[in-house]
Motif scaffolding. Structure first.
Motif, mmCIF file in Angstrom:
data_model
loop_
_atom_site.group_PDB
_atom_site.id
_atom_site.type_symbol
_atom_site.label_atom_id
_atom_site.label_comp_id
_atom_site.label_asym_id
_atom_site.label_seq_id
_atom_site.Cartn_x
_atom_site.Cartn_y
_atom_site.Cartn_z
ATOM 1 N N LEU A 48 53.724 -15.423 -31.342
ATOM 2 C CA LEU A 48 52.360 -15.642 -30.852
ATOM 3 C C LEU A 48 51.831 -16.927 -31.484
ATOM 4 N N HIS A 49 51.185 -17.738 -30.670
ATOM 5 C CA HIS A 49 50.581 -18.992 -31.132
ATOM 6 C C HIS A 49 49.207 -19.152 -30.484
ATOM 7 N N ARG A 50 48.397 -20.000 -31.065
ATOM 8 C CA ARG A 50 47.179 -20.523 -30.431
ATOM 9 C C ARG A 50 46.221 -19.457 -29.897
ATOM 10 N N LEU A 51 46.046 -18.376 -30.657
ATOM 11 C CA LEU A 51 45.028 -17.390 -30.273
ATOM 12 C C LEU A 51 43.699 -17.867 -30.840
ATOM 13 N N TYR A 52 42.849 -18.347 -29.947
ATOM 14 C CA TYR A 52 41.518 -18.820 -30.328
ATOM 15 C C TYR A 52 40.519 -18.320 -29.303
ATOM 16 N N VAL A 53 39.372 -17.879 -29.802
ATOM 17 C CA VAL A 53 38.284 -17.396 -28.946
ATOM 18 C C VAL A 53 37.005 -18.063 -29.429
ATOM 19 N N ARG A 54 36.312 -18.699 -28.521
ATOM 20 C CA ARG A 54 35.043 -19.350 -28.833
ATOM 21 C C ARG A 54 34.061 -18.313 -29.377
ATOM 22 N N ALA A 55 33.216 -18.699 -30.301
ATOM 23 C CA ALA A 55 32.315 -17.773 -31.002
ATOM 24 C C ALA A 55 31.461 -16.932 -30.057
ATOM 25 N N ASP A 56 30.971 -17.519 -28.961
ATOM 26 C CA ASP A 56 30.098 -16.766 -28.058
ATOM 27 C C ASP A 56 30.841 -15.713 -27.239
ATOM 28 N N LEU A 57 32.173 -15.721 -27.282
ATOM 29 C CA LEU A 57 32.956 -14.735 -26.535
ATOM 30 C C LEU A 57 33.607 -13.691 -27.449
ATOM 31 N N ARG A 58 33.337 -13.783 -28.736
ATOM 32 C CA ARG A 58 33.959 -12.861 -29.689
ATOM 33 C C ARG A 58 33.249 -11.518 -29.748
ATOM 34 N N ARG A 59 33.934 -10.587 -30.371
ATOM 35 C CA ARG A 59 33.429 -9.224 -30.629
ATOM 36 C C ARG A 59 33.208 -8.440 -29.336
ATOM 37 N N ARG A 60 34.018 -8.750 -28.330
ATOM 38 C CA ARG A 60 33.907 -8.075 -27.034
ATOM 39 C C ARG A 60 35.266 -7.571 -26.546
ATOM 40 N N GLY A 61 36.274 -7.653 -27.393
ATOM 41 C CA GLY A 61 37.591 -7.160 -27.036
ATOM 42 C C GLY A 61 38.516 -8.190 -26.410
ATOM 43 N N LEU A 62 38.068 -9.432 -26.288
ATOM 44 C CA LEU A 62 38.884 -10.445 -25.628
ATOM 45 C C LEU A 62 40.136 -10.778 -26.438
ATOM 46 N N ALA A 63 40.002 -10.987 -27.731
ATOM 47 C CA ALA A 63 41.172 -11.319 -28.554
ATOM 48 C C ALA A 63 42.207 -10.196 -28.500
ATOM 49 N N GLU A 64 41.752 -8.956 -28.559
ATOM 50 C CA GLU A 64 42.689 -7.834 -28.462
ATOM 51 C C GLU A 64 43.415 -7.858 -27.117
ATOM 52 N N ARG A 65 42.694 -8.120 -26.050
ATOM 53 C CA ARG A 65 43.328 -8.172 -24.725
ATOM 54 C C ARG A 65 44.369 -9.289 -24.663
ATOM 55 N N LEU A 66 44.085 -10.406 -25.305
ATOM 56 C CA LEU A 66 45.042 -11.508 -25.301
ATOM 57 C C LEU A 66 46.279 -11.169 -26.132
ATOM 58 N N VAL A 67 46.103 -10.506 -27.257
ATOM 59 C CA VAL A 67 47.257 -10.076 -28.051
ATOM 60 C C VAL A 67 48.092 -9.093 -27.243
ATOM 61 N N ARG A 68 47.439 -8.148 -26.573
ATOM 62 C CA ARG A 68 48.168 -7.168 -25.746
ATOM 63 C C ARG A 68 48.904 -7.858 -24.591
ATOM 64 N N LEU A 69 48.316 -8.917 -24.044
ATOM 65 C CA LEU A 69 48.976 -9.695 -23.000
ATOM 66 C C LEU A 69 50.269 -10.309 -23.535
ATOM 67 N N VAL A 70 50.193 -10.893 -24.719
ATOM 68 C CA VAL A 70 51.376 -11.470 -25.350
ATOM 69 C C VAL A 70 52.435 -10.397 -25.575
ATOM 70 N N GLU A 71 52.018 -9.242 -26.076
ATOM 71 C CA GLU A 71 52.971 -8.163 -26.334
ATOM 72 C C GLU A 71 53.660 -7.717 -25.044
ATOM 73 N N ALA A 72 52.888 -7.556 -23.977
ATOM 74 C CA ALA A 72 53.461 -7.136 -22.699
ATOM 75 C C ALA A 72 54.421 -8.192 -22.157
ATOM 76 N N HIS A 73 54.025 -9.445 -22.243
ATOM 77 C CA HIS A 73 54.895 -10.534 -21.788
ATOM 78 C C HIS A 73 56.172 -10.555 -22.620
ATOM 79 N N ALA A 74 56.029 -10.421 -23.926
ATOM 80 C CA ALA A 74 57.185 -10.432 -24.830
ATOM 81 C C ALA A 74 58.153 -9.300 -24.486
ATOM 82 N N ALA A 75 57.614 -8.108 -24.311
ATOM 83 C CA ALA A 75 58.459 -6.962 -23.959
ATOM 84 C C ALA A 75 59.164 -7.209 -22.628
ATOM 85 N N GLY A 76 58.453 -7.792 -21.676
ATOM 86 C CA GLY A 76 59.040 -8.101 -20.377
ATOM 87 C C GLY A 76 60.157 -9.130 -20.455
#
Length: 178
Positions: free
Chosen positions: A97-125
């Motif tokens: 995993l690289h370059r996980l960044y979320v702008r401050a106004d979009l944080r604390r809403r589950g976006l970073a977790e969704r992006l990590v899960r996206l990476v995990e799903a892609h990796a597994a695939g």
């Protein structure tokens, strides 16, 4: 979304719909801006596009050269990149995993977790059995997220010797765990 080519609308709490899509080379300026905003939150942390961010000069081209790799951008309602995440495969069975960044106004809403899960799903695939990455020791909020998602920090650190005097922790997670 394992192909890296789809465009999806993301709904997150308290924000207009966001668009998740593969990065384009013309995202370079927005990506530099995003990283600069994120790094500015930490004293002594700087972006150096010429020295330590060469992959962001032409991000789609850079990831296209890495078999199985993917790099996604999240656009806000104005079409600006407000978050990103990247994954590549440094060795068989391992995704990084690289370059996980979320702008401050979009944080604390589950976006970073969704992006990590996206990476995990892609990796597994792509056949990966684990996901690894390095994270700056100053990014303590991110570390709490990673640990909540089942990533384990290894003992020790590495010193990058970059303009920000970055020191990083190594994290890993076996896919299918946590």
């Amino acid at each position: 979304m394992s192909e890296g080519a789809a465009v999806l609308t993301l709904e997150i709490a308290g924000a207009a719909a966001l668009v998740l899509r593969p990065v384009r080379d013309d995202d370079a300026q927005d990506l530099y801006g995003l990283l600069t905003l994120c790094f500015a939150e930490f004293p002594g942390c700087f972006t150096d596009p010429h020295g330590d961010l060469p992959d962001l000069r032409a991000p789609a081209t850079a990831i296209a050269g890495k078999p199985g790799g993917a790099f996604w951008a999240v656009e806000d309602e104005r079409g600006r990149v407000g978050a990103c995440v990247c994954v590549d495969f440094p060795e068989p069975g391992t995704a990084e995993l690289h370059r996980l960044y979320v702008r401050a106004d979009l944080r604390r809403r589950g976006l970073a977790e969704r992006l990590v899960r996206l990476v995990e799903a892609h990796a597994a695939g792509q056949g990966a059995r684990r996901v690894v990455f390095w994270s700056d020791t100053r990014f303590t909020n991110a570390h709490r997220l990673y640990e909540r998602l089942g990533y384990v920090r290894a003992p020790g650190t590495r010193d990058l010797g970059d303009v920000s005097n970055s020191v990083e922790y190594f994290y890993a997670k076996e896919l299918g765990a946590g």
